[in-house]
Design a protein around this motif. Sequence first.
Motif, short mmCIF file in Angstrom:
data_model
loop_
_atom_site.label_atom_id
_atom_site.label_comp_id
_atom_site.label_asym_id
_atom_site.label_seq_id
_atom_site.Cartn_x
_atom_site.Cartn_y
_atom_site.Cartn_z
N ARG A 139 0.86 -1.19 0.00
CA ARG A 139 0.00 0.00 0.00
C ARG A 139 0.89 1.24 0.00
O ARG A 139 1.18 1.82 1.05
CB ARG A 139 -0.91 0.01 1.22
N PRO A 140 1.37 1.66 -1.17
CA PRO A 140 2.28 2.82 -1.22
C PRO A 140 1.67 4.11 -0.68
O PRO A 140 2.40 5.04 -0.34
CB PRO A 140 2.59 2.95 -2.73
N ASP A 141 0.34 4.16 -0.58
CA ASP A 141 -0.32 5.36 -0.05
C ASP A 141 -0.31 5.40 1.47
O ASP A 141 -0.77 6.39 2.07
CB ASP A 141 -1.76 5.41 -0.54
N ALA A 142 0.19 4.38 2.12
CA ALA A 142 0.11 4.29 3.58
C ALA A 142 0.95 5.37 4.26
O ALA A 142 2.02 5.75 3.79
CB ALA A 142 0.56 2.91 4.05
N ARG A 143 0.43 5.84 5.38
CA ARG A 143 1.15 6.78 6.24
C ARG A 143 1.31 6.15 7.61
O ARG A 143 0.43 5.42 8.07
CB ARG A 143 0.36 8.09 6.38
N PHE A 144 2.43 6.44 8.27
CA PHE A 144 2.65 5.93 9.62
C PHE A 144 2.72 7.11 10.57
O PHE A 144 3.62 7.95 10.49
CB PHE A 144 3.93 5.11 9.68
N VAL A 145 1.77 7.17 11.50
CA VAL A 145 1.66 8.26 12.45
C VAL A 145 2.05 7.76 13.84
O VAL A 145 1.50 6.76 14.32
CB VAL A 145 0.23 8.84 12.47
N TRP A 146 2.96 8.48 14.49
CA TRP A 146 3.44 8.13 15.82
C TRP A 146 2.92 9.18 16.81
O TRP A 146 3.20 10.37 16.66
CB TRP A 146 4.96 8.10 15.86
N VAL A 147 2.18 8.73 17.80
CA VAL A 147 1.62 9.63 18.81
C VAL A 147 2.32 9.33 20.13
O VAL A 147 2.21 8.22 20.67
CB VAL A 147 0.11 9.44 18.95
N GLY A 148 3.04 10.30 20.66
CA GLY A 148 3.79 10.11 21.89
C GLY A 148 5.16 10.74 21.76
O GLY A 148 5.47 11.45 20.80
N SER A 149 6.00 10.48 22.74
CA SER A 149 7.38 10.97 22.71
C SER A 149 8.22 10.02 23.54
O SER A 149 7.70 9.14 24.23
CB SER A 149 7.46 12.40 23.27
N GLY A 150 9.53 10.22 23.48
CA GLY A 150 10.41 9.37 24.26
C GLY A 150 11.82 9.37 23.73
O GLY A 150 12.11 9.97 22.68
N PRO A 151 12.72 8.67 24.41
CA PRO A 151 14.15 8.75 24.09
C PRO A 151 14.53 8.16 22.74
O PRO A 151 15.62 8.45 22.24
CB PRO A 151 14.81 7.98 25.24
N ALA A 152 13.68 7.32 22.15
CA ALA A 152 14.02 6.72 20.85
C ALA A 152 13.51 7.54 19.67
O ALA A 152 13.75 7.18 18.51
CB ALA A 152 13.46 5.30 20.77
N GLN A 153 12.81 8.65 19.93
CA GLN A 153 12.18 9.38 18.83
C GLN A 153 13.20 9.97 17.87
O GLN A 153 13.01 9.89 16.64
CB GLN A 153 11.28 10.49 19.39
N ALA A 154 14.24 10.59 18.38
CA ALA A 154 15.20 11.25 17.50
C ALA A 154 15.81 10.25 16.52
O ALA A 154 15.96 10.54 15.32
CB ALA A 154 16.28 11.93 18.33
N ARG A 155 16.17 9.07 17.01
CA ARG A 155 16.76 8.06 16.12
C ARG A 155 15.76 7.61 15.06
O ARG A 155 16.10 7.52 13.88
CB ARG A 155 17.21 6.85 16.96
N LEU A 156 14.53 7.34 15.48
CA LEU A 156 13.52 6.90 14.53
C LEU A 156 13.21 7.98 13.50
O LEU A 156 13.06 7.70 12.30
CB LEU A 156 12.24 6.52 15.26
N GLN A 157 13.15 9.20 13.95
CA GLN A 157 12.81 10.31 13.06
C GLN A 157 13.91 10.52 12.02
O GLN A 157 13.62 10.76 10.84
CB GLN A 157 12.60 11.57 13.89
N ALA A 158 15.15 10.41 12.45
CA ALA A 158 16.26 10.60 11.52
C ALA A 158 16.32 9.48 10.48
O ALA A 158 16.63 9.71 9.31
CB ALA A 158 17.57 10.66 12.29
N ALA A 159 16.01 8.25 10.92
CA ALA A 159 16.08 7.10 10.01
C ALA A 159 14.86 6.97 9.11
O ALA A 159 14.92 6.27 8.09
CB ALA A 159 16.27 5.82 10.82
N ASN A 160 13.75 7.63 9.47
CA ASN A 160 12.49 7.47 8.74
C ASN A 160 11.84 8.83 8.52
O ASN A 160 10.85 9.17 9.17
CB ASN A 160 11.55 6.55 9.51
#
Length: 381
Positions: free
Chosen positions: A228-249
Amino acid sequence: MRYAIVTETYPPEVNGVALTVQGLEHGLRARGHAVDVARPRQRAERVGASHELLTPGLPIPRYPGLRFGLPVTGRLIRHWRTARPDAVYVATEGPLGWSALRAARQLGIPAATGFHTRFDEYMRDYGVGFLEGPALAWMRRFHNTGNATLVPTRELAGFLRDRRFENVVQLSRAVDTTQFHPGRRDQDIRTRWGATPDSLVVVYVGRIAPEKNLDLAVHAFRAVQAQRPDARFVWVGSGPAQARLQAANPDFIFAGVQRGDALARHFASGDLFLFPSHSETFGNVTLEAMASGVATVAFDYGAAREHLHHGVHGAAVARGDDAQFIREAVRIATEGATRDAMAVAARRAVEGLRPEQVASDFDDILQGLRTGGRNASTAMA
């Protein structure tokens, strides 16, 4: 009756323990009881409400915004001598929680503890797996100091009894089905996410931290996105792993911490909820997703074991079977009619879960401790 609740996390902090404790407090108040709350002073907070005793605290390493309380046994003894509670509920195992148990014991006040977090399993997630056994032993010592240990599921009750935890009592959870409702779906929010009415929105809600097994959510979404190329992934929350995930994705959408009606709209505006955590004692977000009418993929324990029927409300996958988790996410994402039917069934499955009943059961347990366990024994799982 007068009750005291002692907790090292409390709103506006956003996590399952804080919100569960607040729900229990409000439930007791709605039943006409007086409830005092002892908790650490939060950042920039000078005074608490009239029913609150604010204690010193320090930030929790690697968890910005969260604090743990410092020992205050003497202060609690003095406070409870002035306003003696009939029973105490200790929600967290930190220094403040230990102080509460010591104070209650010295004053002869019955105390129940809440088993909310699998700190023993966190040891593996943070690379110190050799501490898993000692962590469980430390938790057993803490909880066995009280008169009862409250747990949310039959599965967890059995696990703890097998490991010599004493006086384990099941107190089920519920969800506010008025707040979390499919009617909260908001196309304006979806548009901000770059989603049309027909797009697929995958949602994760919770702390963005290593113990949540988030790499699996990423792998599952990438497999979904391939179909499903139209898919979006929404993350609700915060925490110590966010910066790494955000940079990689960089294509992921990070919506930050949401509360109340805003959280309900974010839940209901999704189409598929992925919950890859394997270290929850319950997982309130599973019930919130189901109440919001969102098909859910989670591991088969905690809230999913109690309420999520595999193939009916989503997928309840054997814990540790990452490949199956990914396959189920792809299957539900690509079968629109199946996903829609699961969403409707999930909502219906939790409509009978009433927070008022949880408050009544909690009240009965605490009163049972005060009267020598007559009522508490009836709640034993």
